[in-house]
Design an enzyme around this catalytic site. Structure first.
Site, PDB file in Angstrom:
ATOM      1  N   TYR A   1      27.234  40.518  39.540  1.00  0.00           N
ATOM      2  CA  TYR A   1      27.291  41.975  40.224  1.00  0.00           C
ATOM      3  C   TYR A   1      28.548  42.904  39.562  1.00  0.00           C
ATOM      4  O   TYR A   1      28.206  43.809  39.001  1.00  0.00           O
ATOM      5  CB  TYR A   1      27.385  41.978  41.712  1.00  0.00           C
ATOM      6  CG  TYR A   1      27.328  43.067  42.496  1.00  0.00           C
ATOM      7  CD1 TYR A   1      26.109  43.868  42.485  1.00  0.00           C
ATOM      8  CD2 TYR A   1      28.325  43.830  42.764  1.00  0.00           C
ATOM      9  CE1 TYR A   1      25.848  45.018  43.403  1.00  0.00           C
ATOM     10  CE2 TYR A   1      28.337  44.866  43.634  1.00  0.00           C
ATOM     11  CZ  TYR A   1      27.184  45.444  43.709  1.00  0.00           C
ATOM     12  OH  TYR A   1      26.681  46.929  44.485  1.00  0.00           O
ATOM     13  N   ASP A   2      29.472  42.276  39.672  1.00  0.00           N
ATOM     14  CA  ASP A   2      30.918  43.090  39.214  1.00  0.00           C
ATOM     15  C   ASP A   2      30.791  43.485  37.848  1.00  0.00           C
ATOM     16  O   ASP A   2      30.922  44.376  37.227  1.00  0.00           O
ATOM     17  CB  ASP A   2      32.153  42.163  39.278  1.00  0.00           C
ATOM     18  CG  ASP A   2      32.294  41.757  41.059  1.00  0.00           C
ATOM     19  OD1 ASP A   2      31.526  41.853  41.687  1.00  0.00           O
ATOM     20  OD2 ASP A   2      33.432  41.229  41.290  1.00  0.00           O
TER      21      ASP A   2
ATOM     22  N   VAL B   1      28.866  43.394  58.426  1.00  0.00           N
ATOM     23  CA  VAL B   1      28.463  44.258  59.898  1.00  0.00           C
ATOM     24  C   VAL B   1      27.010  43.752  60.279  1.00  0.00           C
ATOM     25  O   VAL B   1      27.117  43.765  61.284  1.00  0.00           O
ATOM     26  CB  VAL B   1      28.722  45.752  59.096  1.00  0.00           C
ATOM     27  CG1 VAL B   1      28.199  46.718  60.517  1.00  0.00           C
ATOM     28  CG2 VAL B   1      29.781  46.071  59.025  1.00  0.00           C
TER      29      VAL B   1
ATOM     30  N   GLN C   1      41.484  41.944  49.993  1.00  0.00           N
ATOM     31  CA  GLN C   1      41.873  43.280  50.633  1.00  0.00           C
ATOM     32  C   GLN C   1      41.157  44.549  49.705  1.00  0.00           C
ATOM     33  O   GLN C   1      40.955  44.312  48.534  1.00  0.00           O
ATOM     34  CB  GLN C   1      43.331  43.476  50.654  1.00  0.00           C
ATOM     35  CG  GLN C   1      44.302  43.399  49.230  1.00  0.00           C
ATOM     36  CD  GLN C   1      45.290  43.763  49.598  1.00  0.00           C
ATOM     37  OE1 GLN C   1      46.291  44.117  50.446  1.00  0.00           O
ATOM     38  NE2 GLN C   1      46.275  43.928  48.396  1.00  0.00           N
TER      39      GLN C   1
END
Ligand code: UDP
Length: 322
Positions: A148-149, A191, A279
């Site tokens: 993906y990256d 989520v 992060q």
């Protein structure tokens, strides 16, 4: 009226975009192979005469000869880590790279403006915080996220080469974690997982110790940024970070979801997948300056709206099971 082609148009972000564009009076051509997208996401516009759906995999060239395309939003790609780290890994790289080439060729042929939905994942596990667009990233090229990256990084390079050498009118945004209605309840993102787990009384699964951070953007804010970027001044290519700078640990997110939904779920801890970024927070100075944009819906309000959506999904899901 503009004719706008949206790849990945039945996915989470793509379907939200298609609905907005159709409601604003545009003609929308939605292209998707429906690997991770869902036709029910566009059900509310399916009968609109200005909307059409083409089942197509953008790894293959796409010809549109019966009408002139003004704009292309290139959004097709599996985006959920469990999807792209699993059976879709090679397909993910192909979609990023072949898909970008095929859509850039289509844009060139039609003289269309084309927007690439890149990602905060181009920064990998970032060593600069918050992330600015000039930061070049810290990606493991052989890790489980690399398809993906690196795929998205390669797509960015293709966009800029088509711009430099072929004169294609490009726009590039880098999308940070986004959530909201039309997320697939089963796509494994944090989520959707936490909300669905809390709603069904299952354990809330925190990967690692939950100290890693993400910055969550509500979908309507993100779509607004995307449309503003598409309509930004000619020659402004980006890349532009689009996300909500409000930064939370995953543990804080779990606590918020549990507090809102209640129920019998307890929090459990599971192994952190490798290369999971520690992060993440966007610096959105550029988006504010160039697009006059910043997010309006903060996490508490956005979670309430998303919980309401998932309640309808879970009811439907349960009915379908009986
Ligand atoms: N995560 C978690 N529990 C879950 C799903 C995800 O703790 O059930 C963590 C995941 O390891 C990552 C963060 O939540 O640190 C965000 O994951 P997501 O897949 O939503 O997006 P990412 O930012 O990794 O693309």
């Amino acid at each position: 009226m503009k004719t706008i082609l949206v790849t990945g148009g039945t996915g989470f972000l793509g379907s939200n975009l298609c609905i907005r564009l159709v409601r604003e009076g545009n003609r929308v051509i939605c292209v998707d192979n429906n690997y991770t997208g869902r036709l029910e996401n566009v059900a509310e516009i399916a009968d609109n005469p200005n909307f059409c759906f083409i089942k197509h995999d953008i790894c293959d060239p796409l010809e549109i000869n019966n009408e002139k395309i003004d704009e292309i939003y290139n959004m097709a790609c599996p985006a959920s880590p469990p999807a792209y780290q699993g059976s879709y890994s090679i397909k993910t790289t192909k979609t990023c790279v072949f898909g970008a080439i095929n859509m850039l060729e289509l844009a060139k042929k039609h003289g269309a403006r084309i927007l690439q939905t890149s990602t905060s994942e181009v920064y990998g596990d970032p060593l600069v915080h918050p992330q600015v667009e000039t930061y070049r990233g810290n990606v493991n090229p052989i890790g489980i996220r690399a398809c993906y990256d690196e795929g998205k990084r390669c797509a960015e390079s293709l966009f800029f080469d088509y711009h430099r050498h072929e004169g294609v009118d490009i726009k590039v945004i880098r999308i940070f974690n986004t959530y909201g209605p039309k997320m697939d309840p089963n796509d494994g993102r944090v989520v959707s997982n936490f909300i669905c787990q809390a709603l069904t009384g299952e354990d809330i699964t925190i990967y690692g110790d939950g100290s890693q951070t993400r910055s969550f953007c509500y979908v309507d804010d993100l779509i607004e940024a995307m449309v503003r970027m598409m309509n930004s001044e000619k020659g402004f290519t980006g890349p532009v970070n689009t996300g909500n700078p409000g930064e939370f640990t995953i543990k804080e997110l779990a606590e918020k979801v549990v507090a809102k939904i209640g129920g019998s779920s307890k929090v459990i801890y599971k192994d952190l997948p490798s290369d999971d970024p520690t992060q993440r927070r966007p610096d959105i100075t550029l988006a504010k300056a160039k697009l006059g944009w910043e997010p309006k819906i903060q996490l508490d309000e956005g979670l309430d709206k998303t919980i309401a959506y998932f309640k309808t999904q879970i009811n439907l899901f349960k009915k379908a099971e009986k």
